[in-house]
Design an enzyme around this catalytic site. Structure first.
Site, PDB file in Angstrom:
ATOM      1  CG  ASP A 114      -3.619 -10.327 -46.684  1.00 45.17           C
ATOM      2  OD1 ASP A 114      -3.442 -10.211 -45.462  1.00 45.17           O
ATOM      3  OD2 ASP A 114      -3.959  -9.374 -47.413  1.00 45.17           O
ATOM      4  CE  LYS A 131       0.254  -9.420 -45.994  1.00 43.91           C
ATOM      5  NZ  LYS A 131      -0.266  -9.971 -44.733  1.00 43.91           N
TER       6      LYS A 131
END
Length: 443
Positions: A165, A125
């Site tokens: 995201d 991430k």
């Protein structure tokens, strides 16, 4: 025998300021304690000690010039958490709240989520504390180019494949891809969520919201019911919320709420999705503008929508948005299922309360895996230099999400916790990753 409590205490000492990360680890360890009770031989302390430590943590400066010619400086992150089953895979989040703890928790969750899809993707991430809201296209472009000027050296189609995201949509992906291509002088599938004109996949925009509803529908059908004629409350108004709303409506439900960081709208007649798409996707406005065209709807400032009576709740905004008091309100008002479209949106005490009250609860690492599943399908199309039809991708996505539900259900039952899908999700994904890690030695 593995001492999960002692290991967790070690993790706490090593990460004293990372509250979100510790919360994610604690949730997984709670499920893994079930393995310790049933099949202790399947818990490997050496594997766990490595699994909770990222393989690589990258923090870097991102300088960029605003429209007034002033230099601004943000901080960039990429946590490459685990590559046991494939290249690191996970989104980039641009939001003022981004810090190491949040990126670590998201990367840790991504390991298990990606494993559940059965596609060959590890967990990672990244992101920045940059806020795209209120910025011009030129400012966003200059930030994305500066961000990629550092990140490019750490990623690649077979190394680490970021996606979008919160705060990172098609615009941001396009700017970053262009900069990567310029620096590396190669056209490769290094990012997913790309535009259709340069290697993107159909369904990617809709994937997380659609996947959430495919999982929820499978869960409901397993209990002899479905979305038909159900009242649904959804938080958020980004891609996940919008396309969860669309698919739930297609399945015959009435969706009555959406929200943003300022508050939520409630439309007892059902959300008019065309209006929401115009506000959020075209005008990049605030959700309260919905009332301009729908005066019978109401807007509540500074609140979340969990006080609205519903059959199904789909939290699709951000982490820890549904707490114990919200869970009590939902149960009091007759909710039957809570399925997560965001990452870790439900607090631990709220989860326990829902389970104690026999509410069907689906954890985000399972129910919101549709986005990364479709990203994996985009990677496959890029590798084959092909573009699949909407129906082909959607069919594959639905199949993946139904299989994830079955895996969670069957694993939970096998380990003596029927209908506790969080236990099934954590155990099934851990066992897959652990097997790959042990096979590859101490790396």
């Amino acid at each position: 025998m593995t001492d999960l409590k002692a290991l967790y205490q070690t993790i706490e000492k090593r990460n004293p300021n990372d509250a979100e990360f510790l919360q994610a680890v604690e949730e997984v360890f709670e499920s893994l304690s079930v393995i310790a009770d049933v099949h202790p031989e399947k818990l490997d302390e050496d594997v766990l000690a490595r699994l909770v430590e990222p393989e690589r943590q990258i923090i870097f400066r991102v300088p960029w010039v605003d429209d007034q010619g002033k230099t601004q400086v943000n901080r960039g992150f990429r946590i490459q958490f685990n590559s046991a089953i494939g290249p690191y895979k996970g989104g980039l989040r641009f939001h003022p709240s981004v810090n190491v703890s949040i990126i670590k928790f998201l990367g840790f969750e991504q390991i298990f989520k990606n494993a559940l899809t059965t596609l060959p993707m590890g967990g990672g991430k990244g992101g920045s504390d940059f806020d795209p809201k209120g910025k011009s296209d030129g400012e966003v472009m200059r930030f994305c180019q500066s961000f990629m000027t550092e990140l490019f050296r750490h990623i690649g189609a077979n190394t680490d494949v970021p996606a979008g995201d919160i705060g990172v949509g098609a615009r941001e992906i396009g700017y970053m891809f262009g900069q990567y291509k310029r620096i590396r002088d190669e056209f490769t599938g290094v990012l997913t969520g790309k535009g259709l004109s340069y290697g993107g996949s159909l369904v990617r925009t809709e994937a997380t919201g659609y996947g959430l509803c495919y999982f929820t529908q499978a869960m409901l059908e397993d209990k002899g019911t479905n979305f038909e004629n159900k009242t649904v409350v959804i938080s958020g108004s980004g891609n996940v919320a919008i396309y969860a709303c669309q698919k739930a409506q297609e399945f015959g439900a009435k969706v009555v709420t959406l929200s943003d960081s300022n508050g939520f709208i409630y439309d007892p007649d059902g959300i008019d999705l065309a209006t929401v798409k115009d506000i959020k996707e075209i005008r990049r406005g605030r959700i309260k503008e919905y009332l301009e065209l729908h005066p019978t709807a109401t807007y509540t400032e500074g609140k979340r929508p969990w006080s609205i009576p519903c059959d199904i709740a789909l939290p699709c905004a951000t982490q820890n948005e549904l707490d114990l008091e919200d869970a009590k309100e939902l149960v009091k008002n007759g909710v039957m299922a809570v399925c997560e479209g965001a990452n870790m949106p439900t607090t631990p005490d709220a989860i326990h309360y829902l389970l104690e009250n026999k509410i069907l609860y689906a954890p985000g690492k399972a129910s919101n895996a549709g986005g990364v599943a479709c990203s994996g399908l985009e990677m496959s199309q890029n590798a084959e230099h092909l573009s699949w039809s909407f129906k082909d991708v959607d069919d594959k996505l639905r199949h993946i999400m139904i299989n994830i539900f079955k895996t969670c259900r069957d694993t939970a039952a096998e380990y003596g916790h029927p209908d506790q899908y969080v236990v099934g999700a954590n155990i099934a994904s851990y066992l897959k990753v652990a097997e790959a890690m042990k096979a590859q030695g101490c790396v």
